[in-house]
Design a protein around this motif. Structure first.
Motif, PDB file in Angstrom:
ATOM      1  N   LEU A  24      -6.494   2.831   5.024  1.00 50.41           N
ATOM      2  CA  LEU A  24      -6.806   1.772   3.998  1.00 50.41           C
ATOM      3  C   LEU A  24      -7.349   0.693   5.186  1.00 50.41           C
ATOM      4  O   LEU A  24      -7.120   0.162   5.816  1.00 50.41           O
ATOM      5  N   SER A  25      -8.258  -0.055   4.232  1.00 52.81           N
ATOM      6  CA  SER A  25      -9.064  -1.185   4.771  1.00 52.81           C
ATOM      7  C   SER A  25      -8.734  -2.515   3.797  1.00 52.81           C
ATOM      8  O   SER A  25      -8.823  -2.305   2.414  1.00 52.81           O
ATOM      9  N   CYS A  26      -8.870  -3.593   4.234  1.00 49.23           N
ATOM     10  CA  CYS A  26      -8.748  -4.852   3.332  1.00 49.23           C
ATOM     11  C   CYS A  26      -9.574  -5.967   4.147  1.00 49.23           C
ATOM     12  O   CYS A  26      -9.538  -6.293   5.287  1.00 49.23           O
ATOM     13  N   VAL A  27     -10.498  -6.311   3.320  1.00 45.38           N
ATOM     14  CA  VAL A  27     -11.578  -7.347   4.261  1.00 45.38           C
ATOM     15  C   VAL A  27     -11.737  -8.591   2.993  1.00 45.38           C
ATOM     16  O   VAL A  27     -11.588  -8.586   1.886  1.00 45.38           O
ATOM     17  N   ALA A  28     -11.299  -9.867   3.628  1.00 40.13           N
ATOM     18  CA  ALA A  28     -11.256 -11.085   3.180  1.00 40.13           C
ATOM     19  C   ALA A  28     -12.775 -11.845   2.893  1.00 40.13           C
ATOM     20  O   ALA A  28     -13.363 -11.794   4.135  1.00 40.13           O
ATOM     21  N   SER A  29     -13.040 -12.108   1.782  1.00 37.99           N
ATOM     22  CA  SER A  29     -14.365 -12.815   1.655  1.00 37.99           C
ATOM     23  C   SER A  29     -13.949 -14.260   1.454  1.00 37.99           C
ATOM     24  O   SER A  29     -13.020 -14.772   0.987  1.00 37.99           O
TER      25      SER A  29
ATOM     26  N   ALA B 296     -10.395  -8.657   8.611  1.00 37.86           N
ATOM     27  CA  ALA B 296      -9.953  -7.588   7.952  1.00 37.86           C
ATOM     28  C   ALA B 296      -8.607  -7.163   8.678  1.00 37.86           C
ATOM     29  O   ALA B 296      -8.288  -7.354   9.645  1.00 37.86           O
ATOM     30  N   VAL B 297      -8.081  -6.235   7.743  1.00 39.45           N
ATOM     31  CA  VAL B 297      -6.550  -5.796   8.256  1.00 39.45           C
ATOM     32  C   VAL B 297      -6.744  -4.220   7.765  1.00 39.45           C
ATOM     33  O   VAL B 297      -7.085  -3.839   6.563  1.00 39.45           O
ATOM     34  N   TYR B 298      -6.138  -3.230   8.596  1.00 37.34           N
ATOM     35  CA  TYR B 298      -6.227  -1.985   8.108  1.00 37.34           C
ATOM     36  C   TYR B 298      -4.694  -1.403   8.177  1.00 37.34           C
ATOM     37  O   TYR B 298      -4.005  -1.760   8.848  1.00 37.34           O
ATOM     38  N   LEU B 299      -4.474  -0.184   7.626  1.00 35.41           N
ATOM     39  CA  LEU B 299      -3.228   0.466   7.588  1.00 35.41           C
ATOM     40  C   LEU B 299      -3.714   1.889   7.853  1.00 35.41           C
ATOM     41  O   LEU B 299      -4.318   2.478   6.984  1.00 35.41           O
ATOM     42  N   GLU B 300      -3.408   2.540   8.886  1.00 36.54           N
ATOM     43  CA  GLU B 300      -3.572   3.933   9.379  1.00 36.54           C
ATOM     44  C   GLU B 300      -2.384   4.745   8.921  1.00 36.54           C
ATOM     45  O   GLU B 300      -1.268   4.345   9.351  1.00 36.54           O
ATOM     46  N   MET B 301      -2.392   5.499   7.748  1.00 34.76           N
ATOM     47  CA  MET B 301      -1.397   6.398   7.521  1.00 34.76           C
ATOM     48  C   MET B 301      -1.362   7.888   7.687  1.00 34.76           C
ATOM     49  O   MET B 301      -2.385   8.427   7.274  1.00 34.76           O
ATOM     50  N   ASN B 302      -0.591   8.193   8.473  1.00 33.63           N
ATOM     51  CA  ASN B 302      -0.273   9.584   8.897  1.00 33.63           C
ATOM     52  C   ASN B 302       0.867  10.324   8.332  1.00 33.63           C
ATOM     53  O   ASN B 302       1.884   9.635   8.149  1.00 33.63           O
ATOM     54  N   ASN B 303       0.681  11.824   8.367  1.00 35.52           N
ATOM     55  CA  ASN B 303       1.956  12.443   7.774  1.00 35.52           C
ATOM     56  C   ASN B 303       2.646  11.957   6.378  1.00 35.52           C
ATOM     57  O   ASN B 303       3.613  11.482   6.420  1.00 35.52           O
ATOM     58  N   LEU B 304       1.538  11.780   5.557  1.00 36.77           N
ATOM     59  CA  LEU B 304       2.139  11.096   4.401  1.00 36.77           C
ATOM     60  C   LEU B 304       3.068  12.048   3.510  1.00 36.77           C
ATOM     61  O   LEU B 304       2.840  13.316   3.708  1.00 36.77           O
ATOM     62  N   LYS B 305       3.974  11.278   2.781  1.00 37.55           N
ATOM     63  CA  LYS B 305       4.927  12.026   2.062  1.00 37.55           C
ATOM     64  C   LYS B 305       4.828  11.679   0.450  1.00 37.55           C
ATOM     65  O   LYS B 305       4.288  10.365   0.154  1.00 37.55           O
ATOM     66  N   PRO B 306       5.220  12.524  -0.432  1.00 38.74           N
ATOM     67  CA  PRO B 306       5.007  12.211  -1.905  1.00 38.74           C
ATOM     68  C   PRO B 306       5.759  10.845  -2.210  1.00 38.74           C
ATOM     69  O   PRO B 306       5.280   9.970  -3.021  1.00 38.74           O
TER      70      PRO B 306
END
Length: 115
Positions: free
Chosen positions: A20-25, A77-87
């Motif tokens: 996920l990415s989030c950029v502030a304008s 910007a802030v990012y969220l790397e998500m691995n081994n995702l679960k339901p």
């Protein structure tokens, strides 16, 4: 006027990954913290991961070891790397920036983990 725009959500199978990415304008001065929250259907919004004062990171116990938060100050910007995702990670994910004057939220991006 500050806007936060998230991207990167989608549908992924269990065990998969998303970033996920989030950029502030606009300009946000003296950021105290930034991070990611999520809200699943029928549940309250909860903290996923945050960076406080540019140094300390906090994670929800449920995502420790699987998710990694990072920032790019030059790009606001802030990012969220998500691995081994679960339901149970299925939710709308929101980014947040805050300082002592204001609290900014993005519009949210849907993450669905399903086979």
């Amino acid at each position: 006027q500050v806007r936060l725009v998230e991207s990167g959500g989608g549908l992924v199978q269990p065990g998969g990954s998303l970033r996920l990415s989030c950029v502030a304008s606009g300009s946000i001065f003296s950021i105290n913290g930034l991070g990611w929250y999520r809200q699943a259907p029928g549940k309250q919004r909860e903290l996923v991961a945050v960076i406080i004062q540019g140094e300390r990171t906090d994670y929800a116990d449920s995502v420790k070891g699987r998710f990694t938060i990072s920032r790019d100050s030059a790009k606001s910007a802030v990012y969220l790397e998500m691995n081994n995702l679960k339901p149970e990670d299925t939710a709308v994910y929101y980014c947040r920036f805050w300082n002592k004057w204001s609290d900014y939220w993005g519009q949210g991006t849907q993450v669905t983990v399903s086979s």
